[in-house]
Structures are given as C-alpha cells and as structure tokens.
Design an enzyme around this catalytic site. Structure first.
Site, mmCIF file in Angstrom:
data_model
loop_
_atom_site.group_PDB
_atom_site.id
_atom_site.type_symbol
_atom_site.label_atom_id
_atom_site.label_comp_id
_atom_site.label_asym_id
_atom_site.label_seq_id
_atom_site.Cartn_x
_atom_site.Cartn_y
_atom_site.Cartn_z
ATOM 1 C CE LYS A 31 -4.237 -1.218 2.452
ATOM 2 N NZ LYS A 31 -4.925 -0.472 1.149
ATOM 3 C CB SER A 60 11.029 -8.308 20.843
ATOM 4 O OG SER A 60 12.272 -8.433 20.938
ATOM 5 C CE LYS A 64 5.263 -3.856 23.459
ATOM 6 N NZ LYS A 64 5.614 -2.730 22.529
ATOM 7 N NE ARG A 70 -2.181 -7.816 30.815
ATOM 8 C CZ ARG A 70 -3.292 -7.441 30.850
ATOM 9 N NH1 ARG A 70 -3.829 -8.480 31.728
ATOM 10 N NH2 ARG A 70 -3.952 -6.122 31.210
ATOM 11 C CD GLU A 124 10.720 12.103 32.069
ATOM 12 O OE1 GLU A 124 11.450 12.592 33.153
ATOM 13 O OE2 GLU A 124 9.443 11.169 31.934
ATOM 14 C CG HIS A 131 4.405 5.122 17.090
ATOM 15 N ND1 HIS A 131 4.735 4.683 17.960
ATOM 16 C CD2 HIS A 131 4.741 6.271 16.723
ATOM 17 C CE1 HIS A 131 6.509 5.143 18.104
ATOM 18 N NE2 HIS A 131 6.494 5.532 17.149
ATOM 19 C CD GLU A 150 3.978 0.714 16.981
ATOM 20 O OE1 GLU A 150 3.411 1.022 18.510
ATOM 21 O OE2 GLU A 150 4.979 0.171 16.930
ATOM 22 C CB ALA A 162 14.715 5.974 17.162
ATOM 23 C CD GLU A 165 15.473 5.603 23.084
ATOM 24 O OE1 GLU A 165 14.541 7.345 24.578
ATOM 25 O OE2 GLU A 165 14.916 5.963 22.199
#
Length: 221
Positions: A31, A60, A64, A70, A124, A131, A150, A162, A165
């Site tokens: 798309k 990963s 999470k 969870r 912060e 996103h 996402e 990013a 970081e």
C-alpha cells in the site's frame, strides 16, 4: 473472523500467528509503495526515503508480556502486544510525515485504531515519531481476518536518534546513567532544529524553482 478463532496454544498456532502478521506487513508495505509511486506521478516528488518492516522476535514478545505482567500465551500476544508487526516509513522532511499519515488514513480497507503523535508531543526521553496502530483484513481461503500493524513515520534525523537511543538503552538494559539520558534529550532538540532548518531550505529551493520556471515561461512569450 478473529485471530483467536484460528490459533491454539501450540507451536502450530504460533506459526499461524506469525504467518498472519507477516501477511499484514506485506499488504501495508505494498500500500505504501503504491501511495509513494502515485505521489511521485502526481507531484514529481518522492516523500519517502525508505521503508523497513519486521515481525517482533519471540524473545521481544515475551519480554513485553513480562513487562506488563501478562502470562506468556498466544491470546495475550494478540491482545496486549500491538507492535508484533511493525513497519517504519522514513521521510526526508517533517511535513512529509503528515502527508503520508493522511494518505494512509484514507485507505478504505484499513482501520486506524489509534494515533500517537510523538513529534508534537515528544516522549520524556526526547523520542520523536508518528505512530499509527491500524488493522488490515487478510483474505484467506475460508474468510478474512483483521490483523494489527503498528506504523511508525519519522524523518531520517529522528530515525538516527531513535536507533542510537535503542542501542544505548539496550547496552545499559534500560538503566542508562543520568548524564547519558540528558545528552540524548539535548541531541533530540538538535534533531528538531535540523529537521526544521532542512524543511526551510527545501521550501526555499522549491520556491526558487517555481520562480525560475515562471521567469522562463515569461521569456518565451
């Protein structure tokens, strides 16, 4: 059809899940490529530098789930991990980010579940990106299933920051020293200044070209 109707808590269920997320990535990637090509055709300008996609690794995903207390089940993966399938669109200029987001939002077979604008409201840490959490239907032999993806849209400078970081916090396991966090925030401000300056330069160049074209047309008359 819901994803939960197609999977069970087994290795085969996990493989089915990854197949669905991979298929959703392929669909959205295509798309975006079509929208990019149409934009180039209409405006003689490419707003996208490059596109990256990935399916989150099992490690990963488990990390999470643990972070959010969870249980490590496939149903929890589907319900609570929204970025198992992720695609990143990297643009030259900040203005391009909103053009791409607007075009994606108009896709009739894609539902936008949520939007987080970390450009106008940075995290912060200094993180900036746009996103979108969306669902797209994946059409199978016995029906269709909506799959979450996402989408992150950012400039080259934001992507560089990013990436840096991520490497730093991975090295320090999320507990980087205060001075490093402070320096990262300062670098984020520099990135914003760079993006703004480059956008201004691009606008000035575009206006100069328009003036030159009009001048040439006047001369021909």
């Amino acid at each position: 059809m819901q994803i939960s109707d197609m999977i069970d808590e087994s290795p085969d269920g996990y493989e089915t899940l990854i197949f669905l997320y991979t298929s959703a990535l392929h669909k959205i990637h295509t798309k975006i490529e079509i929208l990019r090509d149409e934009f180039i055709h209409l405006h003689q300008y490419n707003p996208i530098e490059y596109i990256k996609d990935r399916v989150k690794s099992p490690e990963s995903i488990v990390k999470k789930l643990k972070k959010h207390d969870r249980e490590e089940t496939l149903s929890n993966m589907v319900q609570y991990v929204n970025d198992i399938a992720g695609i990143r669109v990297v643009c030259s200029f900040t203005a391009d980010i909103y053009k791409i987001a607007e075009m994606l939002g108009k896709q009739s077979d894609m539902v936008v579940l949520s939007v987080k604008d970390y450009i106008r409201r940075p995290k912060e840490s200094g993180y900036k990106s746009y996103h979108m959490l969306v669902t797209v239907p994946i059409f199978l032999s016995d029906g269709s299933v909506d799959v979450k993806v996402e989408i992150q849209i950012r400039t080259i400078a934001m992507d560089f920051w990013a990436s840096l970081e991520h490497k730093i916090y991975y090295k320090f396991e999320g507990n980087a020293p205060d001075y490093i966090s402070r320096d990262l925030r300062e670098c984020s401000q520099i990135v914003s200044m760079l993006d703004q300056k480059m956008l201004e330069l691009n606008t000035a160049i575009s206006e100069t070209r328009i003036t030159e074209v009009k001048s040439e047309e006047t001369k021909r008359r």
